[in-house]
Design an enzyme around this catalytic site. Structure first.
Site, PDB file in Angstrom:
ATOM      1  CG  ASP A 269      -4.539  47.974  24.518  1.00 46.17           C
ATOM      2  OD1 ASP A 269      -5.256  47.148  23.909  1.00 46.17           O
ATOM      3  OD2 ASP A 269      -3.296  47.941  24.462  1.00 46.17           O
TER       4      ASP A 269
HETATM    5  C1  BGC Z   1      -3.087  45.158  22.513  1.00 48.52           C
HETATM    6  C2  BGC Z   1      -3.500  46.113  21.417  1.00 48.52           C
HETATM    7  C3  BGC Z   1      -4.488  45.439  20.486  1.00 48.52           C
HETATM    8  C4  BGC Z   1      -5.678  44.981  21.315  1.00 48.52           C
HETATM    9  C5  BGC Z   1      -6.775  44.344  20.497  1.00 48.52           C
HETATM   10  C6  BGC Z   1      -4.281  44.547  23.195  1.00 48.52           C
HETATM   11  O1  BGC Z   1      -3.898  43.542  24.074  1.00 48.52           O
HETATM   12  O2  BGC Z   1      -2.278  45.829  23.432  1.00 48.52           O
HETATM   13  O3  BGC Z   1      -2.371  46.549  20.715  1.00 48.52           O
HETATM   14  O4  BGC Z   1      -4.870  46.314  19.475  1.00 48.52           O
HETATM   15  O5  BGC Z   1      -5.222  44.040  22.273  1.00 48.52           O
HETATM   16  O6  BGC Z   1      -6.428  43.115  20.011  1.00 48.52           O
END
Ligand code: BGC
Length: 729
Positions: A269
């Protein structure tokens, strides 16, 4: 007679022949050839994901970025692709990603709303439409579906998932994966794992889920999505039992690769590798990089650790180059499978959005996701009536799209106000300018306007920003003066209909008391307006069911239907309890826990939703009383629409394993079916449930069906119905 040894030798020989003589898959050969030409620096470049567009052309030309996120401009995407394909030494295309969570341009209801439809075919269609729109803009990878089980509505991200039930979550996740990938958009199942169980519902927080709970509750949706072909997986932010997922080798290698055979790509993530330093699990970014890659991560989203330290770590012998090759192989395979090596470019004039098919599907989804929580008979409203429309969400085109609506456009959104105007003689007085507005002047105006109306529709809830990532709440009541607005409307004596648009189940008990009807819509997306107007006017009949338990107060969270039993009946304390009746069905479950101030059951149980008609379940039977583990339980029942409207009911099948080697939940959803019935019509329904689906991870941590007595319910929600008994032997 052949001896056993000869048989074994022949077996080994056959195996070897198979390995040596099966032509290696063409793609794998191409990948091997490419990896053979790559420098370590170029390999690490593939493992690096950066946020941005055209300004990344330099990194792309140097082969220092494998994937970008957050760029949806086809011209910019093509510029980055050109740099990668035409200027970098090996010409490897870029993988363009985006959070396409509940639609791309045409926004569907939030995933929690989609779960309320209990309609996986529609969810699959929605995902396919989102994919078509996203791919036409050059996006080839979405970070969806979110499969985190959510039992605590304080957590803002309940909006992004399918709620509290492992089976519903798995069915919806599979539908989304199939839908996205059918139109060339790679799915990413996230967040692996347990992220939704964050302590106190506070986003990013620690979890303490045991291995058995992981396997019984949190893993199944991931496993099912992977079996359905999900091409990628994202690690989660939380540490579980002290180990952040991004650095958890047991999770990312032993379970994911070795036990489940996942051959797709694993991405962190956003900076979750780097955040292991803050967790106190890695001493610096270099250490975090070492830990992540050795745990099984292939691609780094935005920590910059991989691109900065992998080469040193390989030289120091901390990471084997073979592990890097494996990661690069997973990334390149994805690019080949998506056809990016054949054509990395997007047609800049081919962008597709808001087709008639997309809008119709979005409206259908918004219609099916609406849950009727109360109706004293005021709904449906007679068309042509003079209706006061009020409330801060009645005409808030951006807000009704909900969280993660990056690419949805408010100019294409149809609000309840504009659609209600087509059906009713509407007086509009917003009352409050936004959900947190606590001024009273507007309420007085709305109150005065109500005297000219025959009924009042109050549209309340949360703005998009109040749910989603990093938007946890400790108080789940309607914010600002929204409850005051509702009670002011009630005091006019006019029939009051409350429509709620929100990202989570809010605690709306006092608002229920102040209205004749309540329709709970979550954030319904682009076509929320027509869906709500048709539901209120009776052209459509509500059929949504709660995908999460609704609470009296936030203090009850986490609260979910599929809990284990307690050991104690509540004897002797009833006199202290508020006058809240024990939920229908709860008594048959034995000992339930309670709060002195809010009672035994939830406000609304999982699977609950009213209709304009009524349904009767009759003649519920199963074909035997004793089953073997290989048998299939044949469930039969008659479902009658006993009211005056053609409508759809979501029939639900729950099971309880009465005694296990570990205690089992009081009920578990095993099947559901949407059944459409004309007024007065009865249908005979048959549902098959293989006994093997009663398996769980037992005391020996084996996945098995245990012999013994079971109960099975067929009902319209998780708190109703009479059990049918059977035995597995
Ligand atoms: C979130 C993810 C997301 C990623 C990209 C993160 O902060 O937890 O769910 O896909 O950002 O935007």
């Amino acid at each position: 007679m052949r001896t056993k040894t000869i048989d074994i030798l022949l077996g080994i020989l056959a195996g070897l022949t198979l390995i040596c003589c099966t032509p290696k898959d063409e793609t794998e050969k191409k990948i091997d050839a490419l990896i053979g030409k790559m420098t370590l620096h170029e390999k690490v470049g593939q493992m690096n994901q950066l946020s941005g567009g055209a300004w990344l052309t330099e990194s792309a030309a140097k082969g220092e970025v494998g994937s970008i996120l957050n760029c949806v401009d086809p011209a910019e995407i093509n510029a980055v692709q050109r740099a990668a394909v035409e200027e970098s030494r090996l010409g490897i295309p870029i993988l363009v990603s985006r959070d396409v969570i509940h639609g791309f341009r045409t926004m569907f209801p939030l995933p929690i709303g989609l779960a309320a439809t209990f309609d996986p075919a529609l969810v699959e269609q929605g995902a396919a439409i989102a994919a078509k729109e996203a791919v036409s803009s050059g996006v080839r990878w979405t970070f969806s579906p979110m499969l985190d089980i959510a039992r605590d509505p304080r957590w803002g991200r309940v909006a992004e998932g399918s709620g509290e039930d492992p089976y519903l979550d798995a069915v919806m996740g599979e539908a989304m994966v199939k839908g996205y990938q059918s139109n060339g958009l790679a799915a990413c199942v996230k967040h692996f794992v347990g992220y939704g169980a964050a302590e106190g519902g506070r986003d990013y927080n620690s979890t303490g889920i045991t291995e058995r709970s992981l396997r019984n509750v949190y893993f199944p949706a991931f496993k099912k999505a992977i079996d359905a072909g999900a091409m990628t997986l994202m690690t989660s932010f939380n540490d579980n039992d002290g180990i952040p997922s991004t650095g958890n080798r047991w999770l990312l290698t032993d379970i994911l690769r070795d036990e489940w055979g996942f051959s797709g790509m694993v991405v962190t993530d956003w900076n979750s590798s780097g955040e292991m330093v803050a967790h106190g699990f890695a001493k610096d970014l270099k250490d975090a990089t070492d830990i992540s890659i050795n745990a099984g991560v292939d691609m780094d989203m935005m920590s910059y650790g991989f691109i900065s330290f992998v080469e040193e770590l390989v030289k120091e012998g901390k990471i084997k180059e073979s592990r890097i090759d494996e990661a690069v192989r997973n990334i390149l395979r994805l690019k080949f499978d998506l056809g990016l090596f054949d054509n990395p470019y997007v047609d800049e004039n081919g962008v597709q959005a808001y087709s008639a098919e997309a809008l119709a599907a979005a409206e259908k989804a918004a219609t099916e996701s609406a849950i009727l929580l109360k109706n004293d008979g005021v709904l449906p409203l007679k068309k042509g009536k003079t209706v006061l429309v009020t409330g801060p969400l009645a005409d808030a085109p951006y807000e009704q799209l909900g969280t993660w609506a990056f690419d949805g456009e408010k100019d294409h959104t149809v609000t309840p106000l504009s659609s209600l105007r087509e059906t009713f003689d509407v007086i509009y007085e917003p009352g409050l300018s936004f959900s947190r507005d606590d001024s009273s002047a507007g309420i007085a105006k709305a109150r005065a306007a109500a005297s000219r109306a025959e009924a009042v529709v109050v549209v309340v809830g949360e703005e998009a920003i109040l749910s989603g990532e990093a938007h946890s709440l400790s108080d789940l009541n309607l914010q600002g003066a929204q409850s005051e607005l509702i009670s002011a409307m009630k005091s006019t004596g006019k029939p009051v209909i409350v429509v709620v648009m929100a990202g989570r189940p809010l605690t709306i008990e006092r608002d229920l008391e102040n209205c004749g009807a309540m329709l709970y819509c979550f954030h319904p997306g682009t076509m929320g307006g027509p869906a709500i107007a048709k539901l209120l006017g009776g052209d459509e009949v509500p059929s949504g069911k709660t995908p999460m338990t609704f609470l009296h107060t936030a203090g009850e969270a986490p609260f979910y239907y599929n809990h284990n039993n307690t050991g104690r009946p509540n004897t002797g304390t009833e006199t202290l309890l508020k006058d809240i009746p024990i939920e229908a069905g709860q008594t048959s479950l034995g000992c339930v826990s309670y709060y002195l101030d809010s009672g035994y059951g939830p406000l609304f149980p999982f699977g609950f939703g009213l209709s304009y008609t009524t349904f009767e379940y009759r003649n519920i039977s199963i074909d035997k009383t004793r089953y073997g583990t290989d048998d299939t339980i044949k469930i039969e029942f008659d479902l009658q629409n006993t009211g005056d409207f053609d409508a759809t009911e979501v029939a639900q099948v729950y099971v309880r394993d009465l005694v296990g080697s570990v205690a089992r939940p009081v009920k578990e959803l095993k099947r559901f079916e949407r059944v459409s019935l004309k007024a007065g019509e009865t249908k005979h329904i048959s549902i098959d449930l293989p006994v093997e689906e009663l398996a769980f991870w037992n005391v020996r941590m084996e996945f098995a069906v245990e012999e013994g007595d079971f109960q099975l319910w067929v009902a319209g929600n998780s708190a109703e119905g009479e059990p049918v008994n059977f035995t597995v032997e």
